[in-house]
Enzyme design. Sequence first.
Site, PDB file in Angstrom:
ATOM      1  N   VAL A   3      36.757  35.444  32.509  1.00  0.00           N
ATOM      2  CA  VAL A   3      37.245  36.696  31.943  1.00  0.00           C
ATOM      3  C   VAL A   3      38.373  37.187  32.834  1.00  0.00           C
ATOM      4  O   VAL A   3      38.277  37.144  34.062  1.00  0.00           O
ATOM      5  CB  VAL A   3      36.138  37.768  31.883  1.00  0.00           C
ATOM      6  CG1 VAL A   3      36.654  39.042  31.225  1.00  0.00           C
ATOM      7  CG2 VAL A   3      34.918  37.243  31.142  1.00  0.00           C
ATOM      8  N   CYS A   4      39.451  37.652  32.216  1.00  0.00           N
ATOM      9  CA  CYS A   4      40.564  38.249  32.947  1.00  0.00           C
ATOM     10  C   CYS A   4      41.075  37.278  34.018  1.00  0.00           C
ATOM     11  O   CYS A   4      41.257  36.093  33.749  1.00  0.00           O
ATOM     12  CB  CYS A   4      40.121  39.589  33.520  1.00  0.00           C
ATOM     13  SG  CYS A   4      41.451  40.680  34.057  1.00  0.00           S
ATOM     14  N   SER A   5      41.283  37.755  35.252  1.00  0.00           N
ATOM     15  CA  SER A   5      41.847  36.903  36.296  1.00  0.00           C
ATOM     16  C   SER A   5      40.861  35.870  36.826  1.00  0.00           C
ATOM     17  O   SER A   5      41.207  35.050  37.681  1.00  0.00           O
ATOM     18  CB  SER A   5      42.373  37.752  37.452  1.00  0.00           C
ATOM     19  OG  SER A   5      41.346  38.545  38.015  1.00  0.00           O
TER      20      SER A   5
END
Length: 227
Positions: free
Chosen positions: A119-121
């Site tokens: 998720v995300c970075s």
Amino acid sequence: MNPSPHPSGRPAEPAAQRSGLRVAIPLYPRFTALDAVGPYTVLAFAPGCTVTFAAARPGPVADDRGSLALTAAASYADLPDPDVIIVPGGPGTAEALADEALVGWIARAHERTRWTASVCSGSFLLGAAGLLKGRRATTHWGWLEHLAGFGAEPVSERVVVDGRIVTAAGVSSGIDMALTLLARMSGEETARAVQLAIEYDPAPPFDSGSARTAPAGLAEKAMSLIG
């Protein structure tokens, strides 16, 4: 909906119904809470799923605001072969890229996962583990172009599935990613039931949740909030 076949080509079989699905979510200092808690909530509601937070050592790990901690119930060594890995992102990702224990665990565990996700970075940690070379992948819009540095093809989509690698864009998209995974693992009906159980029916008050729709100048202010 028939269950999707295992990414390795083995016969289709709903893992959560077969023998229990073991999901591991690693925690590291300054992760973003919703990156971890969103997918956790989706999968913890799913029949047959066991979700475990892990870290280098069991115990509390503080999030990126410093005001919330989640407790890792297991160490990486305790979870050598989870069925699914979901790696959260957050401002702490930059430091975590040099965390050999975490990155090494992701690389080793991936050899036996059904799915490896971020998720995300968190996608940058998959990249550091050597898992994104030649693959389509996404991350938070503010850092999307930097995925190319790990050999990935950056894609501006909410959820990207490439083989058994699944990446989600920024923060809240982890819920969408977890529902996508659940549909593939346990069937669409189960995923829909979980979505209804948690009443995930987004109706945001503003149309500014995407860099494509946000008013001019808002991106800079948004980025200043992350750190």
